[in-house]
Scaffold this motif. Structure first.
Motif, PDB file in Angstrom:
ATOM      1  N   CYS A   1      -6.976  17.145  57.315  1.00 27.22           N
ATOM      2  CA  CYS A   1      -7.440  18.234  58.180  1.00 27.22           C
ATOM      3  C   CYS A   1      -8.407  19.179  57.466  1.00 27.22           C
ATOM      4  N   VAL A   2      -8.678  18.934  56.180  1.00 27.80           N
ATOM      5  CA  VAL A   2      -9.556  19.834  55.427  1.00 27.80           C
ATOM      6  C   VAL A   2     -10.942  19.912  56.056  1.00 27.80           C
ATOM      7  N   THR A   3     -11.528  18.759  56.363  1.00 23.44           N
ATOM      8  CA  THR A   3     -12.878  18.760  56.933  1.00 23.44           C
ATOM      9  C   THR A   3     -12.890  19.381  58.327  1.00 23.44           C
ATOM     10  N   ALA A   4     -11.811  19.177  59.099  1.00 21.00           N
ATOM     11  CA  ALA A   4     -11.733  19.795  60.428  1.00 21.00           C
ATOM     12  C   ALA A   4     -11.627  21.310  60.308  1.00 21.00           C
ATOM     13  N   TYR A   5     -10.926  21.784  59.303  1.00 21.67           N
ATOM     14  CA  TYR A   5     -10.789  23.234  59.079  1.00 21.67           C
ATOM     15  C   TYR A   5     -12.156  23.847  58.785  1.00 21.67           C
ATOM     16  N   ILE A   6     -12.928  23.188  57.922  1.00 21.25           N
ATOM     17  CA  ILE A   6     -14.253  23.708  57.589  1.00 21.25           C
ATOM     18  C   ILE A   6     -15.157  23.675  58.807  1.00 21.25           C
ATOM     19  N   GLY A   7     -15.087  22.556  59.577  1.00 19.19           N
ATOM     20  CA  GLY A   7     -15.857  22.487  60.811  1.00 19.19           C
ATOM     21  C   GLY A   7     -16.879  21.369  60.837  1.00 19.19           C
ATOM     22  N   TYR A   8     -17.827  21.497  61.741  1.00 13.80           N
ATOM     23  CA  TYR A   8     -18.796  20.429  61.993  1.00 13.80           C
ATOM     24  C   TYR A   8     -19.517  20.003  60.722  1.00 13.80           C
ATOM     25  N   ALA A   9     -19.932  20.953  59.897  1.00  4.98           N
ATOM     26  CA  ALA A   9     -20.737  20.622  58.711  1.00  4.98           C
ATOM     27  C   ALA A   9     -20.003  19.662  57.783  1.00  4.98           C
TER      28      ALA A   9
ATOM     29  N   ALA B   1      -8.810  22.698  72.055  1.00  3.03           N
ATOM     30  CA  ALA B   1      -7.952  22.869  73.237  1.00  3.03           C
ATOM     31  C   ALA B   1      -7.084  24.119  73.095  1.00  3.03           C
ATOM     32  N   GLY B   2      -6.597  24.368  71.885  1.00  2.00           N
ATOM     33  CA  GLY B   2      -5.752  25.537  71.651  1.00  2.00           C
ATOM     34  C   GLY B   2      -6.490  26.848  71.845  1.00  2.00           C
ATOM     35  N   THR B   3      -7.731  26.893  71.387  1.00  3.68           N
ATOM     36  CA  THR B   3      -8.487  28.134  71.550  1.00  3.68           C
ATOM     37  C   THR B   3      -8.745  28.446  73.014  1.00  3.68           C
ATOM     38  N   ASN B   4      -8.995  27.419  73.823  1.00  8.49           N
ATOM     39  CA  ASN B   4      -9.220  27.658  75.247  1.00  8.49           C
ATOM     40  C   ASN B   4      -7.923  28.043  75.953  1.00  8.49           C
ATOM     41  N   PHE B   5      -6.819  27.422  75.558  1.00  7.94           N
ATOM     42  CA  PHE B   5      -5.529  27.718  76.192  1.00  7.94           C
ATOM     43  C   PHE B   5      -5.154  29.186  75.997  1.00  7.94           C
ATOM     44  N   PHE B   6      -5.328  29.678  74.771  1.00  8.73           N
ATOM     45  CA  PHE B   6      -4.940  31.054  74.458  1.00  8.73           C
ATOM     46  C   PHE B   6      -6.114  32.031  74.502  1.00  8.73           C
TER      47      PHE B   6
ATOM     48  N   THR C   1     -10.749  32.889  69.587  1.00  9.21           N
ATOM     49  CA  THR C   1     -11.736  32.167  68.783  1.00  9.21           C
ATOM     50  C   THR C   1     -11.168  31.663  67.462  1.00  9.21           C
ATOM     51  N   LYS C   2      -9.896  31.875  67.192  1.00  7.27           N
ATOM     52  CA  LYS C   2      -9.305  31.535  65.891  1.00  7.27           C
ATOM     53  C   LYS C   2      -8.990  30.037  65.804  1.00  7.27           C
ATOM     54  N   ARG C   3     -10.046  29.224  65.771  1.00  9.97           N
ATOM     55  CA  ARG C   3      -9.872  27.770  65.728  1.00  9.97           C
ATOM     56  C   ARG C   3      -9.215  27.327  64.429  1.00  9.97           C
ATOM     57  N   HIS C   4      -9.543  27.973  63.318  1.00 12.49           N
ATOM     58  CA  HIS C   4      -8.960  27.587  62.023  1.00 12.49           C
ATOM     59  C   HIS C   4      -7.433  27.651  62.049  1.00 12.49           C
ATOM     60  N   ALA C   5      -6.914  28.669  62.716  1.00 16.71           N
ATOM     61  CA  ALA C   5      -5.458  28.822  62.779  1.00 16.71           C
ATOM     62  C   ALA C   5      -4.817  27.656  63.517  1.00 16.71           C
ATOM     63  N   PHE C   6      -5.489  27.143  64.541  1.00  9.80           N
ATOM     64  CA  PHE C   6      -4.935  26.020  65.298  1.00  9.80           C
ATOM     65  C   PHE C   6      -5.020  24.718  64.501  1.00  9.80           C
ATOM     66  N   VAL C   7      -6.005  24.587  63.619  1.00 12.57           N
ATOM     67  CA  VAL C   7      -6.048  23.407  62.755  1.00 12.57           C
ATOM     68  C   VAL C   7      -4.810  23.368  61.866  1.00 12.57           C
TER      69      VAL C   7
END
Length: 429
Positions: free
Chosen positions: A154-162, A301-306, A309-315
């Motif tokens: 999940c490391v790369t997903a945490y960092i994001g698209y780049a 999906a988690g960011t939209n549900f709640f 914008t804290k996508r990192h927390a959901f990762v």
């Protein structure tokens, strides 16, 4: 190009990969960035298993036709969603606000998010078991391998698209080379493939359903990345490379390995070929490029549900939840439920496509528009289409997922004429 009207994008949205807004033009990516990322997502082991199911039931020529037709349909469905994602800059869960309503869209968040976190747990447990069996490691190492896989992937997903972009640029070419090497050896070992005769029975329609159904739920969420496309052509071609070429290659590989080596597991086949080390490299890269996309999809999906914008927390939170599923063995009971969710996800795509082209004439309104709690046309169409998809899939009546997409699209179009649709106005702040 007509893209959804963009609200002012703050630094939080940008740093979190725009989880609750359209991707602005300044953040769009070219095909050599987008295509490897989507291809890495499609390089998933479950597709090999699908190939293994159909391989023994058909001649080599018929097998090729099934791969071409099945993945052609899958690729077309995903490419249409990819083009809409490019036009709007939105993910599937954000698009669903228009077709399901402000509260109704949270069901889409749930089924897409829960499906992804379930597969994340299942795959990490699978990797631990595979490493133990291939390397002869002690069984009590399983928990440690699961923990390492859960947080490592999940490391790369945490960092994001780049980060996911660069991983895919390195991993996808390497994986394709390894697959080609293994297939070349397999063709040598197989001899005359046209002489191989079917040993099992499976209808042509059932085989197509397997090919399409294996990854259509993932394809419905490929908008998480195709929304970054810098042109419609690049969105379509990137998606086709992933869901027609890569998915088709894996279906064929799984079928081929089953015919020649008696296993749909490419890694096991490579071990029989004397390529165990290369097989392990392929295993890690294969799983990593899929798992980071999986946990990324959960975070979106988690960011939209709640509505945060804290996508990192959901990762991190999603990875921890998956770890609990994997370590407690709960994941074993999730598989049938996840397959059920996979059958009822495709109607979402059919409704979104109809909503975009028929109701909104090719341009979604602003996300800041006032939306009803429920868009009943979308809710009703979804429920009916999901039932049709599940029942016809179980009864082998056509292709269940495709049936669901078609019924959802047609019924939604009809209901738009029957159920009055509110005028969407920009929310007053």
């Amino acid at each position: 190009m007509s893209v959804t009207k963009l609200e002012t994008i703050d630094s939080t949205q940008a740093s979190q990969d725009f989880p609750l807004s359209a991707v602005p033009l300044t953040a769009r990516k070219p095909i050599w960035s987008l295509a490897p990322l989507l291809m890495g997502f499609a390089l998933v082991s479950t597709t090999l298993i699908a190939g293994g199911k159909i391989g023994p039931a058909f001649s080599f020529t018929n097998l090729l036709w099934i791969v071409l037709i099945g993945n052609g349909l899958l690729g077309a469905y995903c490419a249409m969603l990819g083009y809409i994602a490019y036009k709007s800059g939105l993910t599937t869960v954000l698009m669903s606000r228009f077709s399901f309503g402000n509260i109704g869209s949270r069901w889409v968040d749930f089924i897409l998010g829960f499906t992804q976190i379930g597969w994340y747990a299942v795959t990490n447990a699978f990797v631990a078991d595979a490493l133990i069996n291939l390397l002869g490691l002690p069984q009590n190492w399983s928990w440690l391998l699961i923990v390492l896989a859960t947080y490592g992937f999940c490391v790369t997903a945490y960092i994001g698209y780049a980060a996911m972009d660069w991983l895919s640029r390195l991993a996808v070419p390497a994986m394709l080379v390894l697959i080609v090497i293994s297939l070349s050896i397999g063709f040598r070992d197989a001899g005359d493939l046209t002489a191989l005769q079917p040993t099992q029975e499976l209808s042509f329609g059932a085989a197509l359903a397997i090919v399409i159904g294996t990854f259509i739920s993932g394809g419905t969420q490929s908008t998480n990345w195709s929304r970054f496309a810098d042109s419609g052509k690049n969105a379509v071609w990137s998606t086709l490379l992933a869901f027609f070429f890569i998915n088709g290659l894996l279906v064929f590989t799984g079928a081929f390995c089953t015919l020649v080596y008696g296993t749909n597991d490419l890694i096991q086949a490579m071990a029989q070929q004397g390529l165990l080390f290369l097989g392990l490299v392929l295993l890690i890269l294969n799983v990593w490029t899929t798992q980071d996309n999986t946990i990324y999809a959960f975070s979106v999906a988690g960011t939209n549900f709640f509505r945060t914008t804290k996508r990192h927390a959901f990762v991190l939170g999603g990875a921890t939840l998956a770890l609990v599923f994997a370590l407690t063995g709960i994941y074993e009971g999730l598989i049938n439920y996840l397959i059920f969710l996979g059958a009822v996800i495709p109607p979402v795509g059919g409704i979104i496509m109809t909503d975009f082209w028929l109701r909104h004439r090719g341009q979604f309104p602003s996300l800041a528009s006032r939306l009803p709690a429920f868009n009943w046309a979308g809710v009703i169409a979804y429920v009916v289409a999901s039932v049709v998809a599940y029942i016809t899939g179980q009864a082998n009546l056509g292709i269940g997922p495709i049936n669901g997409v078609i019924v959802a699209a047609v019924l939604y179009a009809v209901l738009l004429k029957v159920i009055p649709q509110p005028i969407q106005q920009r929310e007053v702040v």
